[in-house]
Design a protein around this motif. Sequence first.
Motif, PDB file in Angstrom:
ATOM      1  N   LEU A 105       0.954  -1.499   0.258  1.00 28.15           N
ATOM      2  CA  LEU A 105       0.353   0.261   0.288  1.00 28.15           C
ATOM      3  C   LEU A 105       1.020   1.786   0.191  1.00 28.15           C
ATOM      4  CD1 LEU A 105      -2.698   0.126  -0.393  1.00 28.15           C
ATOM      5  CD2 LEU A 105      -2.786   0.634   2.427  1.00 28.15           C
ATOM      6  N   LYS A 106       2.246   1.591   0.990  1.00 24.54           N
ATOM      7  CA  LYS A 106       2.132   2.573   1.089  1.00 24.54           C
ATOM      8  C   LYS A 106       3.464   2.538  -0.051  1.00 24.54           C
ATOM      9  CE  LYS A 106       7.347   2.350   3.870  1.00 24.54           C
ATOM     10  NZ  LYS A 106       7.461   1.913   2.722  1.00 24.54           N
TER      11      LYS A 106
ATOM     12  N   ALA B 287       3.466   5.456  -6.309  1.00 22.26           N
ATOM     13  CA  ALA B 287       3.171   5.174  -7.816  1.00 22.26           C
ATOM     14  C   ALA B 287       2.002   5.812  -8.359  1.00 22.26           C
ATOM     15  CB  ALA B 287       3.319   3.169  -7.992  1.00 22.26           C
ATOM     16  N   GLU B 288       1.218   5.996  -8.045  1.00 21.17           N
ATOM     17  CA  GLU B 288       0.140   6.820  -7.595  1.00 21.17           C
ATOM     18  C   GLU B 288      -0.196   7.988  -8.335  1.00 21.17           C
ATOM     19  OE1 GLU B 288      -3.222   3.640  -6.918  1.00 21.17           O
ATOM     20  OE2 GLU B 288      -3.315   5.076  -5.872  1.00 21.17           O
TER      21      GLU B 288
ATOM     22  N   ALA C 128       0.689  -2.776 -13.266  1.00 22.65           N
ATOM     23  CA  ALA C 128      -0.603  -3.741 -12.935  1.00 22.65           C
ATOM     24  C   ALA C 128      -1.699  -2.898 -12.574  1.00 22.65           C
ATOM     25  CB  ALA C 128       0.030  -4.656 -11.601  1.00 22.65           C
ATOM     26  N   ASP C 129      -1.874  -1.626 -11.925  1.00 25.15           N
ATOM     27  CA  ASP C 129      -2.713  -0.738 -11.201  1.00 25.15           C
ATOM     28  C   ASP C 129      -3.769  -0.718 -12.114  1.00 25.15           C
ATOM     29  OD1 ASP C 129      -3.717   1.281  -9.799  1.00 25.15           O
ATOM     30  OD2 ASP C 129      -1.969   1.789  -8.921  1.00 25.15           O
ATOM     31  N   PRO C 130      -4.681  -1.437 -11.601  1.00 24.10           N
ATOM     32  CA  PRO C 130      -5.973  -0.757 -11.950  1.00 24.10           C
ATOM     33  C   PRO C 130      -6.323   0.893 -12.323  1.00 24.10           C
ATOM     34  CG  PRO C 130      -6.852  -2.282 -10.488  1.00 24.10           C
ATOM     35  CD  PRO C 130      -5.212  -1.617 -10.240  1.00 24.10           C
TER      36      PRO C 130
END
Length: 374
Positions: free
Chosen positions: A309-310, A315-316, A339-341
């Motif tokens: 999560l961290k 990344a986001e 891989a982030d939806p």
Amino acid sequence: MKKYTLYTTMGAGFESVVAKELQTLGYETRTENGRVFFEGTQEDIVKTNLWLRTADRVKILLKEFKALDFDTLYNEVYAFDWAQLLPVDAKFPVQGRAVRSKLHSEPDVQSIVKKAIVDKMTDQYHRRGFLPETGSEYPLDIHIYKDIARISLDTTGESLFKRGYRVEHGGAPMKENFAAGLLRLTPYNGTHPLIDPMTGSGTLAIEAALIAKNIAPGTWRKFAFDNFDWFDPTLHQKLLEEAKTMIKPLEAPIWASDIDQSVLEIAKLNAHNAGVLQDIRFKQVAVKDFTTDLENGIIIANPPYGKRLKDRKGAEELYKQMGDVLGKYTDFSQYYLTADPNFEKFFGAKATKKRKLFNGNLRVDFYQYWANRR
Ligand SMILES: C[S@@+](CC[C@H](N)C(=O)[O-])C[C@H]1O[C@@H](n2cnc3c(N)ncnc32)[C@H](O)[C@@H]1O
């Protein structure tokens, strides 16, 4: 000249890309799930191993038959003329795979096939049950799918993704044939600029340079066929020499940047090994500071994906920066693998097209933003 039934294997989702590559090399193809078939001579075995950028392996299909029980499996394998393929001292590891078939135990399938070959060879060479297996390697595999057994000889050896230009390091770089496959899903052909703003060990930029300069991706390595005693030893050298004469100068710039200077040093070493260091402009830049005066090109990258999560938050935040900074270059077609939806939400724009792929075992999406469509 003897013709073989050949096939290539590849990562999931790349069948059409490999088929296109084979067609461009001049072959008629037939595609199945995970395999593309074609016909060819020994020269074609060398050519495809040397030139295919996106496949894993090139194999010779030796025999195909229906196998509902172990007796049939044994008898059909025994019936093949193994001495014509394997010298008396051949090392011949057998890999077994069985899917949706009556014969489903892979270890049993593998050992029955091995036993049938050993029995036949000892009969053919009058060896009374002993084969030294001290010579060259002939990698075999038996694959049973829906009760149809296929026995094949691998002509490649180590997978084609191992080009031989990359130095080992701790990171998790993208496989070379996967990077080439992504590039083949874009219109990239070397005539327009290409930028990878998160280049890591440089795989995408180096593969782009190899495509742009028409450098054969198998230039630096040996193949399993080099050790087959019935294989014409002059062909590999002949095709390598021909490949050297086909190299072209770079037409349009390739830029590769990353926030981390230490990975850039590795990328430069890899590019040097691949003979394309002078063709790629490497620079340490964070995405938030990225600018370019290049126009009408391709941006392609494999940004970090935070599993925890961290890291995910970081990344986001980066995807948001990408949207703000890179997103404004609307004359560039942009391609991002993650891989982030929720990538599109953070990037701030819906992709023109999205393609589901697997990077190793990781389910990923290839987000495509076509130029001037945003
Ligand atoms: C998944 S790796 C790319 C791997 C690369 N495709 C390869 O084959 O080696 C992601 C890269 O993004 C870089 N990166 C992370 N944050 C960045 C930022 N803010 N600006 C530029 N690069 C960044 C990392 O240093 C890392 O090298």
